[in-house]
Design a protein around this motif. Sequence first.
Motif, mmCIF file in Angstrom:
data_model
loop_
_atom_site.group_PDB
_atom_site.id
_atom_site.type_symbol
_atom_site.label_atom_id
_atom_site.label_comp_id
_atom_site.label_asym_id
_atom_site.label_seq_id
_atom_site.Cartn_x
_atom_site.Cartn_y
_atom_site.Cartn_z
ATOM 1 N N LEU B 414 -2.366 1.367 -11.876
ATOM 2 C CA LEU B 414 -2.413 0.439 -10.747
ATOM 3 C C LEU B 414 -2.472 1.300 -9.497
ATOM 4 C CD1 LEU B 414 -2.138 -2.442 -9.629
ATOM 5 C CD2 LEU B 414 0.320 -2.178 -9.793
ATOM 6 N N ILE B 416 -2.845 1.833 -5.464
ATOM 7 C CA ILE B 416 -2.739 1.162 -4.160
ATOM 8 C C ILE B 416 -3.447 2.061 -3.148
ATOM 9 C CG2 ILE B 416 -1.170 0.211 -2.452
ATOM 10 C CD1 ILE B 416 0.962 0.480 -4.832
ATOM 11 N N LEU B 448 -5.696 -14.055 1.018
ATOM 12 C CA LEU B 448 -6.512 -13.869 -0.188
ATOM 13 C C LEU B 448 -7.382 -15.101 -0.414
ATOM 14 C CD1 LEU B 448 -4.041 -12.298 -2.747
ATOM 15 C CD2 LEU B 448 -5.802 -11.160 -1.425
ATOM 16 N N TYR B 477 -4.968 -3.743 5.579
ATOM 17 C CA TYR B 477 -5.744 -3.626 4.355
ATOM 18 C C TYR B 477 -7.013 -2.815 4.621
ATOM 19 C CZ TYR B 477 -7.987 -7.831 6.338
ATOM 20 O OH TYR B 477 -8.603 -8.737 7.156
ATOM 21 N N ALA B 500 -9.923 -7.376 -2.308
ATOM 22 C CA ALA B 500 -8.490 -7.115 -2.175
ATOM 23 C C ALA B 500 -7.965 -6.474 -3.455
ATOM 24 C CB ALA B 500 -7.757 -8.407 -1.885
ATOM 25 N N TRP B 501 -8.227 -7.115 -4.579
ATOM 26 C CA TRP B 501 -7.810 -6.588 -5.878
ATOM 27 C C TRP B 501 -9.042 -6.488 -6.747
ATOM 28 C CZ3 TRP B 501 -3.557 -10.866 -6.554
ATOM 29 C CH2 TRP B 501 -2.530 -10.656 -5.615
ATOM 30 N N MET B 514 -5.653 -2.023 -5.640
ATOM 31 C CA MET B 514 -5.258 -2.980 -4.597
ATOM 32 C C MET B 514 -5.538 -2.307 -3.262
ATOM 33 S SD MET B 514 -1.564 -4.107 -6.036
ATOM 34 C CE MET B 514 -1.353 -5.822 -6.332
ATOM 35 N N THR B 515 -6.305 -2.970 -2.402
ATOM 36 C CA THR B 515 -6.625 -2.338 -1.122
ATOM 37 C C THR B 515 -5.544 -2.612 -0.076
ATOM 38 O OG1 THR B 515 -7.929 -4.242 -0.514
ATOM 39 C CG2 THR B 515 -9.106 -2.412 -1.524
ATOM 40 N N SER B 516 -4.503 -3.267 -0.475
ATOM 41 C CA SER B 516 -3.324 -3.399 0.379
ATOM 42 C C SER B 516 -2.131 -3.446 -0.562
ATOM 43 C CB SER B 516 -3.411 -4.700 1.190
ATOM 44 O OG SER B 516 -2.235 -4.845 1.945
ATOM 45 N N GLY B 517 -1.122 -2.681 -0.265
ATOM 46 C CA GLY B 517 0.007 -2.580 -1.197
ATOM 47 C C GLY B 517 1.010 -3.679 -0.979
ATOM 48 N N TRP B 518 2.201 -3.492 -1.546
ATOM 49 C CA TRP B 518 3.242 -4.519 -1.423
ATOM 50 C C TRP B 518 4.369 -4.103 -0.504
ATOM 51 C CZ3 TRP B 518 2.070 -2.574 -6.465
ATOM 52 C CH2 TRP B 518 2.903 -1.564 -6.936
ATOM 53 N N LEU B 525 3.652 -9.186 -0.071
ATOM 54 C CA LEU B 525 3.549 -9.356 -1.522
ATOM 55 C C LEU B 525 4.865 -9.068 -2.248
ATOM 56 C CD1 LEU B 525 1.825 -9.930 -4.002
ATOM 57 C CD2 LEU B 525 1.075 -7.571 -4.005
#
Lengths: 299, 693
Positions: B414, B416, B448, B477, B500-501, B514-518, B525
């Motif tokens: 995964l 990021i 999203l 992002y 995005a994902w 993922m082009t933007s993390g949590w 997120l």
Amino acid sequence: MEIKSLSLRARAVVEGFMSGLHRSPRTGFSTEFTEYRQYSQGDDVRFLDWKVMARTDREFIKKFEDETNLRCTFMVDFSKSMEFGGDDSDVKKSDYGRTLAASLAWFLLQQRDAVGLATFDHDVREFIPPRYRQDQLKTILGRLETQPAGQVTDLCQALNKLASLVGKRGMIVLVSDFLTPIADLERSLNLFSAAGHDVRVVQVLHPRELDFDFEDAAIFEDMESGRSLVLDPGLARESYIEKIKAHNAALDGIFSAQGITSFRVNTTEPMELVLLRFLQQQPAKAVVRQRRSTGRTAA
Amino acid sequence: MSFLTPLYLIGALGLAIPIVLHLLHDRPKNKQAFGSLMFLDKTKPPVDRKRRPTHLLLLLLRCLALLLLVFVFARPFVTVDDPAAAGKRDRQWLTVLLDQSASMQRGDLWIQAKGKVLTALEKLEPDDHFTLYAFDNKSDLLLDVVSWQGSVSEGEVTRLLERLDKPSFGGSNLGQALVFAGEAIQEYETKPDEQPLVKRDILVISDLQKGSRLGDVQGYEWPTGIKVSLDQIGEDDQGNCGIEQVAARTLWAATESVPSFRVSNSSNASTDEFEFVAQSSTDADSLSQKVHVPPGRSRVIELPAEWLGQSINQLSVRGDVANFDNTFYFAQEKQQSVRIVYIGEDSPDDAEGSLFYLRSAFQKTSALNFDVQFISGQSTIPLPKADLYVVGDVVNGKLSTSLNKAVRAGGTALVIVHSGKQTGNMQQWLEAPNLGIDDIKSKDYGLLQSLNLDHPILSVFRDSRYSDFTNLHFWNYRELQNLPDAGVQILAEFDTGPAAWLLGSRGKGRFIVMTSGWKPSDSQLALSTKFIPLLYSVLQPVLESKTQSRQFFVGDQIKLSKFNNGNVAGSVSIIPPGNNDVASIKSGDVFLPDKPGLYTVKGSDWSEIFAVNIIPSESRTEPIPMDQFQRLGLPMNDLEITPELLASDAAEKTEAHRHEYWQWALATMLLFVIIETVLAAKGSRSVEPITGS
């Protein structure tokens, strides 16, 4: 309007058939002044013209015109058999009869005569005593416009009852198809003749009732009793015509015996001509009696 | 000539309709109202003599058409007496279904059942057809004697029954056995050279316990002429008590759950006091407690707290008459470990970083032990083995290559994307030399859209209750430029357009980008309700392979690939209870256990234990209500042979002829109708229509 030019005026001069259009040779109580004459002893002082006496110091009696009025009662048959009109496009007997009665009523009321109306089937349904009023025509037309809802015709019973209802002597115009047993009819009509009424009879029939002009076999249904009969008109026509002719001849016999003026019209005849005929017709015998003036006249 | 459905002949009474209508036709139809009928006499209506013959012909045609229609519905047929078939009329086919399910182990039911089979043979005449099946959860053809040879064949059956010394441990599937036998008879009879036998009986010799599954008969159109007789044994049952494990838990649920068991007592039981006993593999002494279960009821018992520490592998109930189902073998679930490696520079305690939330998301459960490790992206140590790699930062060349290899070998990573510095890594992993990373500078937050909810990773959100992502805001992002088309699937996009994902399948494994993390500076997120389901969804294939149940029933098909975290290669040995008959089975094959107990599956360097039990429905030993068979539409043999049954039998034999008859009748009827229509039309043209006068 045409009817105004007819000779009715001339025909009814004596008894004031056209009251208001012609003067009565008798004077009596009325609102219309005729002349003065000198008071002589024994005259009713009520008729002295006090104003003239004050002005001239002479006694004069006012003389008034006595208006004679015709009291005409239309008796119209409202039974089911009058609803017969052959095809849908034809005029029904009831429509024809009611129109005839309405026309005469309108005409008479225009002449300031008192007109009344009685409708009947096996009994008297409605009775409007003869009057001369502003709204009498409206009342009569309103009654005539209601659809006949009667069942069987019992002419004799209805006439017997009407004879007791119609009080003063006058004209009776009886509109019916007379398709009913006529055994007691003479006696019933005699009640009117004996009371001095001028009875005029209009028998309205549909042409098919006279010539029985049907083609195909059908179930013939009696409009009054609901009885039905499967018939081939070709076979039944001869006997029918024979019987109805005999019936009509018997009726004519009764009418002439009673001195009653009768008209037999069929629904295809133009109404104007029938009215003309009616008004031109002289009474079968001199039953028009002078009405006695009740007003006092000065000597 | 006979009729298949003679009741339709009543329809011939309908002949009265055209006759009455014709009579009515002579009366004039039109009505004429008339003022008065006093001058009219009744006349005889005229008869149209020209029309009368046409009328009679029409009447005749209409009556014939109606009669033929009745004839068609009554389905006439002619039974052809075939002298060759007459000789075979008394031949019968007896099929015996012998119940060998686990419940037949009670008392002397099995001996009684075998005796009943021998009794049934007495009815057979020479030349009859005899078939014997034994059934539990499957049906085995034991014997098929096409032409019965008297004592010779009887000896054959006796020897066969002697070999069947004990019933099996399988569950009874009576429905399947009946359908199987019925279809076998049908199949045999459809052979062109076989004459159908007049009498075809299926005799079921069974305890007919309530747990016998009859579902297969439901909706099955039972072949005509095959009748079923039931020979119930062991009617004076004293009831039975069974034990089963309560429905499987969600194996990776965060809450710890205690194994619980359902003890059920049949309604005809004579006792309600039982002893619930647990035995461990180590301790010979057993633990026990009293259980009160009234007849017809069941009770769920959780393992007492003091028993939990023990390695219990066998639970049983004592106190009922039948012992065959009193023991439940229990293979305790082994806690499986799932290793997750985070590659990045975050501190595990930094609530502003990604690692902190990753560790919080994967908590240890009774079935799964999550081991979240973390290494720096610039580390020089070799890449540890893991079930999931989470990349949160730039990774150096060596580590990047190792990760690429690990993923291609079947791993999951995964990734990021935080900055343009990761371009090199992304180009290598996604095999996109032109790939670029752009930071999106926007004052507004991103949302999203276009979520691919059909994809397994996002399918957990497919329900409309969970598919609302509009509360999830992304502050920062990036956009991946020049994405390759091959093997890359967009899972979600930002409302401004960039992906995005996305999922890049490479080799046997996959990169989820993922082009933007949590972390809180990127998005909401980590704090949203979508975070944990999303991570578990990413891990789903790993969790599925690690959390397989180890409880099976006799007759289940056990896939060996499920053992040892799915790493089964070559052949494995399966050691059944009692350590005898060790079976060697290839990893791709299935294993069919035939008796209850604890089995050991042994690979080259590992071994696991699984438990096999008797199916719980087998414990329901009270008899099936007899009306249930009637409701299922089985023609029971106690029914008398009715003329309808005989007719249907005969109808089958002469089906071809019968079809011809009704088809001819139908064709003739149509011809009559056409002639009638033409005549009627002609007649109506020649006659003037009756008009109202």
